[in-house]
Design an enzyme around this catalytic site. Structure first.
Site, PDB file in Angstrom:
ATOM      1  CE  LYS A 176      -1.733   3.133   2.954  1.00  0.00           C
ATOM      2  NZ  LYS A 176      -1.909   4.284   1.817  1.00  0.00           N
ATOM      3  N   GLY A 229       7.063   5.859   7.924  1.00  0.00           N
ATOM      4  CA  GLY A 229       6.072   6.864   8.133  1.00  0.00           C
ATOM      5  C   GLY A 229       6.358   7.517   9.317  1.00  0.00           C
ATOM      6  CB  SER A 230       4.079  10.298  10.786  1.00  0.00           C
ATOM      7  OG  SER A 230       2.696   9.529  11.078  1.00  0.00           O
ATOM      8  CB  VAL A 233       0.709   6.587  11.139  1.00  0.00           C
ATOM      9  CG1 VAL A 233       0.125   5.344  10.469  1.00  0.00           C
ATOM     10  CG2 VAL A 233      -0.178   7.875  10.744  1.00  0.00           C
ATOM     11  N   GLY A 234       2.799   5.132  13.133  1.00  0.00           N
ATOM     12  CA  GLY A 234       3.824   4.032  13.393  1.00  0.00           C
ATOM     13  C   GLY A 234       3.279   3.625  14.725  1.00  0.00           C
ATOM     14  CD  GLU A 251      13.740   2.140   9.830  1.00  0.00           C
ATOM     15  OE1 GLU A 251      14.087   3.331  10.208  1.00  0.00           O
ATOM     16  OE2 GLU A 251      14.386   1.036   9.949  1.00  0.00           O
ATOM     17  CB  CYS A 285      13.325  10.145   7.374  1.00  0.00           C
ATOM     18  SG  CYS A 285      14.255   9.152   6.337  1.00  0.00           S
ATOM     19  CD  GLU A 386       9.772  13.820  10.880  1.00  0.00           C
ATOM     20  OE1 GLU A 386       8.637  13.642  11.226  1.00  0.00           O
ATOM     21  OE2 GLU A 386      10.696  13.445  10.422  1.00  0.00           O
TER      22      GLU A 386
HETATM   23  P1  NAP Z   1       2.591   8.845   7.261  1.00  0.00           P
HETATM   24  O1  NAP Z   1       1.200  10.047   7.480  1.00  0.00           O
HETATM   25  O2  NAP Z   1       2.596   8.194   8.836  1.00  0.00           O
HETATM   26  O3  NAP Z   1       1.988   7.731   6.158  1.00  0.00           O
HETATM   27  C1  NAP Z   1       2.823   6.910   6.139  1.00  0.00           C
HETATM   28  C2  NAP Z   1       1.878   5.735   5.431  1.00  0.00           C
HETATM   29  O4  NAP Z   1       1.054   5.046   6.459  1.00  0.00           O
HETATM   30  C3  NAP Z   1       1.144   6.207   4.167  1.00  0.00           C
HETATM   31  O5  NAP Z   1       0.904   5.040   3.404  1.00  0.00           O
HETATM   32  C4  NAP Z   1      -0.248   6.034   4.945  1.00  0.00           C
HETATM   33  O6  NAP Z   1      -1.562   6.246   4.027  1.00  0.00           O
HETATM   34  C5  NAP Z   1      -0.242   5.396   5.764  1.00  0.00           C
HETATM   35  N1  NAP Z   1      -1.288   5.293   6.864  1.00  0.00           N
HETATM   36  C6  NAP Z   1      -1.883   6.130   7.478  1.00  0.00           C
HETATM   37  N2  NAP Z   1      -2.687   5.749   8.377  1.00  0.00           N
HETATM   38  C7  NAP Z   1      -2.524   4.669   8.380  1.00  0.00           C
HETATM   39  C8  NAP Z   1      -3.489   3.551   9.248  1.00  0.00           C
HETATM   40  N3  NAP Z   1      -4.175   4.047  10.409  1.00  0.00           N
HETATM   41  N4  NAP Z   1      -3.028   2.481   9.238  1.00  0.00           N
HETATM   42  C9  NAP Z   1      -2.088   1.855   8.171  1.00  0.00           C
HETATM   43  N5  NAP Z   1      -1.587   2.896   7.589  1.00  0.00           N
HETATM   44  C10 NAP Z   1      -1.937   4.243   7.537  1.00  0.00           C
HETATM   45  O7  NAP Z   1       3.769   9.577   7.073  1.00  0.00           O
HETATM   46  P2  NAP Z   1       3.689  10.490   5.728  1.00  0.00           P
HETATM   47  O8  NAP Z   1       3.479  11.801   5.888  1.00  0.00           O
HETATM   48  O9  NAP Z   1       3.460   9.885   4.267  1.00  0.00           O
HETATM   49  O10 NAP Z   1       5.522  10.563   5.612  1.00  0.00           O
HETATM   50  C11 NAP Z   1       6.008  11.302   6.291  1.00  0.00           C
HETATM   51  C12 NAP Z   1       6.913  10.615   7.581  1.00  0.00           C
HETATM   52  O11 NAP Z   1       7.579   9.368   7.307  1.00  0.00           O
HETATM   53  C13 NAP Z   1       7.880  11.561   8.476  1.00  0.00           C
HETATM   54  O12 NAP Z   1       7.641  11.581   9.811  1.00  0.00           O
HETATM   55  C14 NAP Z   1       9.218  11.084   8.042  1.00  0.00           C
HETATM   56  O13 NAP Z   1      10.333  11.323   9.119  1.00  0.00           O
HETATM   57  C15 NAP Z   1       8.732   9.551   7.963  1.00  0.00           C
HETATM   58  N6  NAP Z   1       9.694   8.811   7.220  1.00  0.00           N
HETATM   59  C16 NAP Z   1      10.547   7.910   7.744  1.00  0.00           C
HETATM   60  C17 NAP Z   1      11.768   7.338   7.190  1.00  0.00           C
HETATM   61  C18 NAP Z   1      12.664   6.346   8.023  1.00  0.00           C
HETATM   62  O14 NAP Z   1      13.222   5.649   7.291  1.00  0.00           O
HETATM   63  N7  NAP Z   1      13.083   6.436   9.076  1.00  0.00           N
HETATM   64  C19 NAP Z   1      11.943   7.617   5.842  1.00  0.00           C
HETATM   65  C20 NAP Z   1      11.137   8.520   5.124  1.00  0.00           C
HETATM   66  C21 NAP Z   1      10.078   9.008   5.681  1.00  0.00           C
HETATM   67  P3  NAP Z   1      -1.836   7.753   3.344  1.00  0.00           P
HETATM   68  O15 NAP Z   1      -0.672   8.059   2.463  1.00  0.00           O
HETATM   69  O16 NAP Z   1      -3.153   7.152   2.781  1.00  0.00           O
HETATM   70  O17 NAP Z   1      -1.992   8.531   4.659  1.00  0.00           O
END
Ligand code: NAP
Ligand code: MG
Length: 495
Positions: A176, A229-230, A233-234, A251, A285, A386
C-alpha cells in the site's frame, strides 16, 4: 495540461480498478495539475490481494532464491533503462527537484543490484553439537505474506528497500503506497511484472491509510508489516499489529542535528548543512533540522548560512535552475508555517524566510520559503518536534560535551553529523551520538544501500532496513539438528 495517468491496483497478476470503482486524484504539488486518477480501494480489495498473496506463497517459497534474485536484477535493469522518465514523473508527482528524483530511482537500481545477490547468499551458519555424531545448522525461512506501507517522500527508493529484499527472501506481499505517490508505486510493480514476477507474488492496493492501511495491519493472514512513516501512525501500526503478533518494522521520524566544532572546515560545513536541510524541501527523514554550533564560531557560521539560505531558488523541480521544490500539500505547507509561528512566539530569532511563497507561478503550488532560525534553545518545540519542511534551527553549544548532550536531547535518533578535523572529538561523537546513522564531515543525509538504515530511540522499534539487516527482518531463523548416531541422544542430559 496532459491527460492524467490511470493508476490501477494489481491483484493476482491482474490490473484492475477498486471493487467500488471509486477513484481519487493524484496532484502535482508544484502546479495543482491532476497527474493521475487512482483507485480508492476498500477492505474488500485488500482481502482479495491477501488471498492472492497467500496462494502465490505456496510456489514462491519453493522457487530457488537465485531465481528470485534474477527477477529482482531484471527489475533493476528496467528501472535503469527508464531512469530519466521515472525521475520526471516523480518530480511531477511529489515535487523534489529532478536531480534528486534521479537519485531516488538510482537508489532502487542499487538496491536491486545488492538484493539480487542475496539470492545466492542469504547466509545461515553451521555450528558444532554438544553430542557426538550430530550435525547442527541455522538456516533462513521466508515468513509468509507481508504488508508494505510506505510514505510519499521517497516514492521509488523506499518501496524498493522493502519489496526487493522481501521478495528475494521468498515472501509474498501486499503493497500500500502513500496516497500522494501511487504512480511511482505502480511503475515499480510494472517493472517487476515485466521482469517476470509470477502472478500474486506482489499485489498493489492503492487507497487511504484509514481504510486500506487499517485492513492490512489487522488482517489475520498478514504475518509481517514493514512500515515507514510518521511516529503517530507508526505507534498505531505497532499496537494493532502487535495485538495480532505480527513481526513489525517501523522506520519513523527524525530531528537530525549537525554539530559544527570550532576547528571545522566551515565552507564544507555550510555546504553540508544547506544540502541536508533544504534538499527535498526539508522533507527527508534524515533532513538536518538542527545545527549545533560551538560558541566561538557561532556568528561566523550563521552569517554564511543566512546568505546561502536567502539565495536558494524556489520553484518547479523540473526547472534545472531550481534548488528547492514545493512541499507535498497545502496541509503540509500550513503545518510548517504553524511551526514557524510557534518558533517566533517561543523567542527564536527568525533570520531568513518565515512565510509561504506565493509570488507568480508559485501561487499555483504549495511552496514555503527556506527558513532559518537563530538563538534556538533545546527546550523549544521547533528544536524538538519534526517539522518536515525547509526550516532549520541554530542552537549554540559550549564545547563538544554540551553539543553532544544537546544533539541527544530529542526523542528521535535517526541521523547526526559532526564537522571537526580533530580525530579525538570525531570518535567521541561517533561513540556518543544516540542515532542509527552518524556522518563525519558530511551532512545528515546520503545513506548507501548496503549499510543498515534506521534509527535509535523514537525513530523506530529496533529493526533496520537495507544491507544484510533487511534479510534479517524478512526471514525467520530455523535451527536444524541432524543426529547420525543411530541412537537416542538427549541434549543437556547425556553429556
Ligand atoms: P504517514 O502519514 O505516517 O503515512 C505513512 C503511510 O502510512 C502512508 O502510506 C499512509 O497512508 C499510511 N497510513 C496512514 N494511516 C494509517 C493507518 N491508520 N493504518 C495503516 N497505515 C496508515 O507519513 P507520511 O506523511 O507519508 O511520511 C512522512 C513521515 O515519514 C515523516 O515522519 C518522516 O520522517 C517519515 N519517514 C521516515 C523514514 C525512515 O526511514 N525513518 C523515511 C521516510 C519518511 P496515506 O498516504 O493514505 O495517509
Ligand atoms: Mg501527488
Amino acid at each position: 495540461m496532459s491527460t492524467p495517468y490511470r493508476v490501477q491496483n494489481y491483484i493476482g497478476g491482474i490490473w484492475q480498478d477498486s471493487a467500488s470503482g471509486k477513484t481519487t486524484e493524484d496532484l502535482n504539488p508544484a502546479s495543482g495539475e491532476v497527474l493521475a486518477l487512482v483507485p480508492d480501494s476498500a477492505a474488500a480489495d485488500v482481502d482479495q490481494a491477501v488471498a492472492a498473496a497467500a496462494l502465490a506463497y505456496q510456489s514462491w517459497r519453493l522457487t530457488p532464491p537465485p531465481k528470485r534474485g534474477e527477477i529482482v536484477a531484471r527489475a533493476g535493469q528496467i528501472l535503469a533503462r527508464r531512469k530519466e522518465e521515472l525521475a520526471r514523473m516523480m518530480t511531477r508527482e511529489m515535487g523534489k527537484v529532478l536531480e534528486e528524483a534521479k537519485g531516488d530511482v538510482q537508489e532502487g537500481i542499487d538496491m536491486a543490484a545488492y538484493m539480487s545477490g542475496e539470492g545466492r547468499r542469504s547466509f545461515g551458519y553451521t555450528t558444532t553439537s554438544e553430542l557426538p555424531d550430530k550435525f547442527a545448522m541455522a538456516i533462513r525461512d521466508p515468513i509468509g505474506v507481508g504488508a508494505l506501507i510506505t510514505p510519499w517522500n521517497f516514492p521509488m527508493a523506499i518501496p524498493t528497500w522493502k519489496t526487493f529484499p522481501a521478495l528475494v527472501a521468498g515472501n509474498t506481499l501486499v503493497f500500500k503506497p502513500a496516497t500522494d505517490t501511487p504512480l511511482l508505486a505502480m511503475e515499480l510493480v510494472r517493472a517487476l511484472e515485466e521482469a517476470g514476477l509470477p502472478k500474486g507474488v506482489l499485489n498493489l492496493v492503492c487507497g487511504s491509510g484509514g481504510t486500506v492501511g487499517e485492513r492490512l495491519i489487522s488482517h489475520p493472514q498478514i504475518q509481517f508489516i514493514s512500515f515507514t512513516g510518521s511516529g503517530e501512525v507508526g505507534r498505531h501500526v505497532a499496537s494493532v499489529g502487535g495485538e495480532g503478533l505480527k513481526r513489525i518494522s517501523l522506520e519513523l521520524g527524525g530531528k537530525n542535528a549537525v554539530i559544527v566544532m570550532d576547528d571545522a572546515n566551515l565552507d564544507l560545513a555550510v555546504d553540508g548543512i544547506i544540502w541536508s536541510a533544504y534538499g527535498t524541501a526539508g522533507q527527508r527523514c534524515t533532513a538536518c533540522s538542527r545545527v549545533i554550533v560551538d560558541r566561538p564560531i557561532h556568528h561566523q557560521l550563521v552569517e554564511r548560512l543566512v546568505g546561502r539560505v536567502r539565495a536558494l531558488n524556489l520553484g518547479d523541480g523540473l526547472d534545472p535552475a531550481v534548488q528547492v521544490g514545493p512541499v507535498i500539500s497545502r496541509t503540509a505547507r500550513d503545518r510548517i508555517h504553524g511551526y514557524v509561528e510557534v518558533g517566533v512566539q517561543e523567542g527564536a530569532r527568525l533570520i531568513a524566510g518565515g512565510d509561504v511563497a506565493e509570488d507568480g507561478a508559485l501561487a499555483r503550488g504549495h511552496f514555503y520559503q527556506p527558513t532559518l532560525f537563530d538563538q534556538v534553545t533545546p527546550d523549544m518545540r521547533i528544536a524538538k518536534e519534526e517539522i518536515f519542511g525547509p526550516v532549520l534551527s541554530v542552537i549554540e553549544a559550549d564545547g563538544l560535551e554540551d553539543a553532544l548532550t544537546k544533539a541527544n536531547s530529542v526523542a528521535y535518533g535517526l541521523s547526526a553529523s559532526i564537522f571537526s578535523q580533530d580525530v579525538n572529538r570525531v570518535f567521541r561523537a561517533v561513540r556518543d551520538l544516540a542515532t542509527g546513522i552518524v556522518y563525519v564531515n558530511a551532512g545528515t543525509t546520503g545513506a548507501e544501500i548496503h549499510l543498515p538504515f534506521g534509527g535509535q530511540k523514537g525513530t523506530g522499534n529496533g529493526h533496520r532496513e537495507a544491507g544484510t539487516a533487511a534479510i534479517d527482518f524478512f526471514t525467520e531463523w530455523k535451527a536444524v539438528y541432524v543426529d547420525y548416531s543411530g541412537r537416542l541422544q538427549r541434549a543437556q542430559i547425556d553429556t
